[in-house]
Structures are given as C-alpha cells and as structure tokens.
Write a protein that holds these residues in place. Structure first.
Motif, PDB file in Angstrom:
ATOM      1  N   CYS A  82       0.800  -1.219   0.000  1.00  0.00           N
ATOM      2  CA  CYS A  82       0.000   0.000   0.000  1.00  0.00           C
ATOM      3  C   CYS A  82       0.834   1.272   0.000  1.00  0.00           C
ATOM      4  CB  CYS A  82      -0.938   0.011   1.220  1.00  0.00           C
ATOM      5  SG  CYS A  82      -2.290  -1.181   1.101  1.00  0.00           S
ATOM      6  N   ILE A  83       2.083   1.184   0.439  1.00  0.00           N
ATOM      7  CA  ILE A  83       2.949   2.360   0.497  1.00  0.00           C
ATOM      8  C   ILE A  83       4.242   2.029  -0.246  1.00  0.00           C
ATOM      9  CG2 ILE A  83       4.139   4.018   1.987  1.00  0.00           C
ATOM     10  CD1 ILE A  83       2.116   3.436   4.143  1.00  0.00           C
ATOM     11  N   PRO A  84       4.426   2.595  -1.439  1.00  0.00           N
ATOM     12  CA  PRO A  84       5.555   2.202  -2.287  1.00  0.00           C
ATOM     13  C   PRO A  84       6.886   2.850  -1.914  1.00  0.00           C
ATOM     14  CG  PRO A  84       4.238   3.857  -3.404  1.00  0.00           C
ATOM     15  CD  PRO A  84       3.516   3.540  -2.116  1.00  0.00           C
ATOM     16  N   THR A  85       6.907   3.655  -0.872  1.00  0.00           N
ATOM     17  CA  THR A  85       8.128   4.351  -0.490  1.00  0.00           C
ATOM     18  C   THR A  85       8.492   4.032   0.951  1.00  0.00           C
ATOM     19  OG1 THR A  85       7.538   6.180  -1.962  1.00  0.00           O
ATOM     20  CG2 THR A  85       9.264   6.588  -0.342  1.00  0.00           C
ATOM     21  N   ALA A  86       9.749   3.702   1.175  1.00  0.00           N
ATOM     22  CA  ALA A  86      10.221   3.466   2.539  1.00  0.00           C
ATOM     23  C   ALA A  86      10.418   4.807   3.237  1.00  0.00           C
ATOM     24  CB  ALA A  86      11.538   2.690   2.511  1.00  0.00           C
ATOM     25  N   ALA A  87      10.468   4.779   4.562  1.00  0.00           N
ATOM     26  CA  ALA A  87      10.644   6.019   5.317  1.00  0.00           C
ATOM     27  C   ALA A  87      11.487   5.752   6.548  1.00  0.00           C
ATOM     28  CB  ALA A  87       9.288   6.590   5.722  1.00  0.00           C
ATOM     29  N   THR A  88      12.176   6.772   7.004  1.00  0.00           N
ATOM     30  CA  THR A  88      13.009   6.639   8.193  1.00  0.00           C
ATOM     31  C   THR A  88      13.198   8.000   8.848  1.00  0.00           C
ATOM     32  OG1 THR A  88      15.095   5.759   9.048  1.00  0.00           O
ATOM     33  CG2 THR A  88      15.208   6.978   6.982  1.00  0.00           C
ATOM     34  N   ASP A  89      13.515   7.986  10.112  1.00  0.00           N
ATOM     35  CA  ASP A  89      13.826   9.210  10.842  1.00  0.00           C
ATOM     36  C   ASP A  89      14.503   8.792  12.136  1.00  0.00           C
ATOM     37  OD1 ASP A  89      14.022  11.893  11.345  1.00  0.00           O
ATOM     38  OD2 ASP A  89      11.984  12.123  12.104  1.00  0.00           O
ATOM     39  N   SER A  90      15.023   9.758  12.891  1.00  0.00           N
ATOM     40  CA  SER A  90      15.682   9.412  14.147  1.00  0.00           C
ATOM     41  C   SER A  90      15.544  10.548  15.146  1.00  0.00           C
ATOM     42  CB  SER A  90      17.170   9.119  13.914  1.00  0.00           C
ATOM     43  OG  SER A  90      17.837  10.288  13.457  1.00  0.00           O
ATOM     44  N   ILE A  91      15.714  10.209  16.411  1.00  0.00           N
ATOM     45  CA  ILE A  91      15.775  11.204  17.478  1.00  0.00           C
ATOM     46  C   ILE A  91      17.000  10.896  18.333  1.00  0.00           C
ATOM     47  CG2 ILE A  91      13.298  11.667  17.556  1.00  0.00           C
ATOM     48  CD1 ILE A  91      13.059   9.762  19.886  1.00  0.00           C
ATOM     49  N   LEU A 119       2.904  12.222   9.858  1.00  0.00           N
ATOM     50  CA  LEU A 119       3.366  11.432   8.714  1.00  0.00           C
ATOM     51  C   LEU A 119       2.211  10.738   7.996  1.00  0.00           C
ATOM     52  CD1 LEU A 119       6.584   9.856  10.263  1.00  0.00           C
ATOM     53  CD2 LEU A 119       6.303  12.027   9.081  1.00  0.00           C
ATOM     54  N   ASP A 120       1.165  10.397   8.725  1.00  0.00           N
ATOM     55  CA  ASP A 120      -0.073   9.839   8.192  1.00  0.00           C
ATOM     56  C   ASP A 120       0.159   8.886   7.032  1.00  0.00           C
ATOM     57  OD1 ASP A 120      -2.739   9.362   8.076  1.00  0.00           O
ATOM     58  OD2 ASP A 120      -3.304  11.265   7.200  1.00  0.00           O
ATOM     59  N   TYR A 121      -0.224   9.273   5.818  1.00  0.00           N
ATOM     60  CA  TYR A 121      -0.173   8.350   4.679  1.00  0.00           C
ATOM     61  C   TYR A 121       1.253   7.998   4.266  1.00  0.00           C
ATOM     62  CZ  TYR A 121      -5.199   8.783   3.938  1.00  0.00           C
ATOM     63  OH  TYR A 121      -6.560   8.727   4.098  1.00  0.00           O
ATOM     64  N   ILE A 122       2.257   8.707   4.773  1.00  0.00           N
ATOM     65  CA  ILE A 122       3.641   8.373   4.456  1.00  0.00           C
ATOM     66  C   ILE A 122       4.052   7.082   5.154  1.00  0.00           C
ATOM     67  CG2 ILE A 122       6.050   9.144   4.671  1.00  0.00           C
ATOM     68  CD1 ILE A 122       5.030  12.000   4.541  1.00  0.00           C
ATOM     69  N   VAL A 123       3.509   6.869   6.353  1.00  0.00           N
ATOM     70  CA  VAL A 123       3.931   5.722   7.159  1.00  0.00           C
ATOM     71  C   VAL A 123       2.771   4.785   7.491  1.00  0.00           C
ATOM     72  CG1 VAL A 123       4.969   5.016   9.345  1.00  0.00           C
ATOM     73  CG2 VAL A 123       5.849   7.022   8.144  1.00  0.00           C
ATOM     74  N   GLU A 124       1.610   5.330   7.789  1.00  0.00           N
ATOM     75  CA  GLU A 124       0.499   4.510   8.269  1.00  0.00           C
ATOM     76  C   GLU A 124      -0.265   3.827   7.138  1.00  0.00           C
ATOM     77  OE1 GLU A 124      -1.154   6.618  12.256  1.00  0.00           O
ATOM     78  OE2 GLU A 124      -1.522   7.678  10.398  1.00  0.00           O
ATOM     79  N   HIS A 125      -0.622   2.580   7.355  1.00  0.00           N
ATOM     80  CA  HIS A 125      -1.530   1.889   6.452  1.00  0.00           C
ATOM     81  C   HIS A 125      -2.949   2.420   6.657  1.00  0.00           C
ATOM     82  CE1 HIS A 125       1.046  -1.959   5.747  1.00  0.00           C
ATOM     83  NE2 HIS A 125       1.321  -1.008   4.890  1.00  0.00           N
ATOM     84  N   HIS A 126      -3.674   2.576   5.572  1.00  0.00           N
ATOM     85  CA  HIS A 126      -5.079   2.977   5.628  1.00  0.00           C
ATOM     86  C   HIS A 126      -5.922   1.930   4.909  1.00  0.00           C
ATOM     87  CE1 HIS A 126      -5.179   7.276   7.098  1.00  0.00           C
ATOM     88  NE2 HIS A 126      -3.873   7.043   7.009  1.00  0.00           N
ATOM     89  N   TRP A 127      -7.160   1.756   5.365  1.00  0.00           N
ATOM     90  CA  TRP A 127      -8.056   0.819   4.709  1.00  0.00           C
ATOM     91  C   TRP A 127      -9.497   1.238   4.983  1.00  0.00           C
ATOM     92  CZ3 TRP A 127     -11.599  -2.438   7.284  1.00  0.00           C
ATOM     93  CH2 TRP A 127     -11.506  -2.413   8.680  1.00  0.00           C
ATOM     94  N   HIS A 128     -10.423   0.724   4.163  1.00  0.00           N
ATOM     95  CA  HIS A 128     -11.842   0.979   4.392  1.00  0.00           C
ATOM     96  C   HIS A 128     -12.658  -0.153   3.782  1.00  0.00           C
ATOM     97  CE1 HIS A 128     -11.213   2.761   0.354  1.00  0.00           C
ATOM     98  NE2 HIS A 128     -12.434   2.331   0.117  1.00  0.00           N
ATOM     99  N   ASN A 129     -13.877  -0.271   4.222  1.00  0.00           N
ATOM    100  CA  ASN A 129     -14.808  -1.249   3.657  1.00  0.00           C
ATOM    101  C   ASN A 129     -15.525  -0.628   2.463  1.00  0.00           C
ATOM    102  OD1 ASN A 129     -14.476  -3.430   5.525  1.00  0.00           O
ATOM    103  ND2 ASN A 129     -15.638  -2.268   7.035  1.00  0.00           N
ATOM    104  N   PRO A 175      -0.384   0.432  14.146  1.00  0.00           N
ATOM    105  CA  PRO A 175      -1.710  -0.041  13.707  1.00  0.00           C
ATOM    106  C   PRO A 175      -2.199   0.673  12.455  1.00  0.00           C
ATOM    107  CG  PRO A 175      -1.669   0.339  16.079  1.00  0.00           C
ATOM    108  CD  PRO A 175      -0.401   0.932  15.537  1.00  0.00           C
ATOM    109  N   ALA A 176      -2.962  -0.044  11.630  1.00  0.00           N
ATOM    110  CA  ALA A 176      -3.575   0.536  10.435  1.00  0.00           C
ATOM    111  C   ALA A 176      -4.752   1.421  10.843  1.00  0.00           C
ATOM    112  CB  ALA A 176      -4.038  -0.564   9.489  1.00  0.00           C
ATOM    113  N   VAL A 177      -5.063   2.386   9.986  1.00  0.00           N
ATOM    114  CA  VAL A 177      -6.152   3.335  10.237  1.00  0.00           C
ATOM    115  C   VAL A 177      -7.350   2.965   9.376  1.00  0.00           C
ATOM    116  CG1 VAL A 177      -6.866   5.749  10.128  1.00  0.00           C
ATOM    117  CG2 VAL A 177      -4.525   5.173  10.796  1.00  0.00           C
ATOM    118  N   GLN A 178      -8.526   2.826  10.007  1.00  0.00           N
ATOM    119  CA  GLN A 178      -9.744   2.530   9.252  1.00  0.00           C
ATOM    120  C   GLN A 178     -10.439   3.830   8.864  1.00  0.00           C
ATOM    121  OE1 GLN A 178     -12.639   0.016  11.194  1.00  0.00           O
ATOM    122  NE2 GLN A 178     -14.016   0.008   9.433  1.00  0.00           N
TER     123      GLN A 178
END
Length: 250
Positions: A82-91, A119-129, A175-178
């Motif tokens: 669902c997300i074709p781009t990897a992401a990373t960050d650090s603290i 980051l929302d759609y950059i990192v989190e999976h989204h789905w719906h019915n 967790p994925a977001v519905q």
C-alpha cells in the motif's frame, strides 16, 4: 525533528565511538562498566505515538547534564503493497526525551516519544470497507499493521569490548487506520424483484373481504406503493395512460 528521508533499504547505524583522547585507565574503567551494561530498549505505540525506553545504563554514560554518551533511536518502515516508499527518521537524547535516575544499579535510563501523526499516509496503512451493490463487503487498502524496525545505538562511554553491545535492534507494530466506508454506485436495480411480494399479494387478493385493484393494475399499484413517483422503479407512463392490451390503472 529531522526531515523525513525516503530510503529503499535499512540503514545500518555505526557502532560505538571510542574516545582515544582520554586516559587509558579511564577508558578501561568504562569498558568494565560496559561489560555488564549492554544497551537495551523497548518500544510501544499507542494513539500514533511511539514510546521508547532504554534499559538501565551506568552512571557516566548519559547524564542529563552531558552528551557524553548520547542515545540515538532510528526507525525504519520498509515498502509495502500500500505504500511504495520506505521512510526513516531518528531522534537523539541530546535533543529530546528525559533521563531518570535509578539506584540499583546506579545509573540512568532514557525515555522519549516519537509522534507519527504528521506522517499519516507516508507511514500509516489505511483501509476501508467498500459495500457492494449486492450487500457484500470488500476490504480496500491494507488493514494490517505496518512493522516499524528500530535501532538504538549509544556511543562515547559505551565500548564494544568483552562482549558488551552498544546497539540494540527491535520491531514494533504501527496499527492501520480505518477510514469511512465507501458504497458502490451505479448499481443495476431489479425493480421487479423489489415488488414481487406485493404483486403476488395483490393478484391473490380476496375481493370479498378487502378492496382489491384489478389484477392488471397490480404492478402499477405496487410500484406506486413501494417506490413512489420520480423513482427509477416508480410507475411507468402506461400506468396512467393505458395502452392497447393494458388497462389504465390510475
């Protein structure tokens, strides 16, 4: 917070830095501490916030007033369906988080939070019915959690000698977001099926005990009762005008 960089592979963080400018006796003492104080960490995610907590570390590694042995926590999310781009960050502990003193063993542990909200759609999976025309449900998107890999590293007073480890690896699930349900449109409507029971009752009406419309008018009458005027399944023009072979019903 550092700028998010898209990556295509996991970044391997460097090991520990040995400060050769210090006296050998001082470095030997720190090495002895490191042997029994391998760095560890735990991460958990709730409400899109990742909480990081290290295990207890020796006095002198990372005191609140120094950056002698800063902790760096880097996370990485790999490409998914669902997300074709990897992401990373650090603290890093010199910029965020808190140190808490512990008595046994004498030392500290570091805690910090990382908020994924922005980051929302950059990192989190989204789905719906998606509700189909026949009433069935199809899941659109990715409803499984996204795995976040993390690496905790500490340098300076942490020396990789005699089996001590200055880097810790782990994973945690985001967790994925519905999202709201979606309904299929442009559905074909079976008007006849929708009035079948009404027409059957109308055609078997007992005129001796109830008011019955002529059987030829049952379809028109049922469309009027079920759908009303203006609906795609409402009464057709012949219900009002009458045509050869059909009795006008209204």
């Amino acid at each position: 917070m550092k700028k998010i960089f898209a990556l295509m592979g996991l970044l391997a963080l460097g090991g520990c830095v040995v400060d050769t400018a210090r006296e050998p006796e001082e470095r030997i003492g720190e090495a002895a501490q490191a042997v029994s104080s391998t760095v560890t960490a735990s991460c958990s995610i709730a409400n899109k916030v990742m909480h990081i907590e290290t295990g207890a570390v020796p006095q002198g590694w990372g005191k609140p007033t120094t950056d002698k042995s800063p902790f760096e926590l880097r996370w990485y999310a790999s490409v998914t369906n669902c997300i074709p781009t990897a992401a990373t960050d650090s603290i890093i502990s010199t910029e965020t988080g808190e140190f808490t003193t512990v008595q046994k063993p004498n030392g500290y542990y570091w805690t910090a939070d990382y908020d994924f909200t922005q980051l929302d759609y950059i990192v989190e999976h989204h789905w719906h019915n998606k509700i189909m025309c026949d009433g069935s449900t199809v899941v659109v998107g990715c409803d499984e959690a996204r795995t976040i890999s993390y690496t905790l590293s500490v340098g300076g007073a942490c020396l990789q000698t005699q089996g001590a480890t200055c880097t810790y690896y782990g994973t945690v699930d985001l967790p994925a977001v519905q999202d709201a349900d979606e309904y299929e449109t442009n559905c074909a409507v079976d008007c006849e099926a929708g009035i079948g029971q009404c027409v059957s009752a109308c055609q078997h009406c007992d005129s001796t005990v109830s008011d019955c419309v002529p059987k030829a008018c049952c379809v028109c009458s049922c469309k009027e009762q079920t759908y009303g005027h203006g609906h795609v399944c409402g009464p057709q023009p012949m219900c009002y005008t009458g045509t050869p072979g059909h009795q006008a019903c209204f």
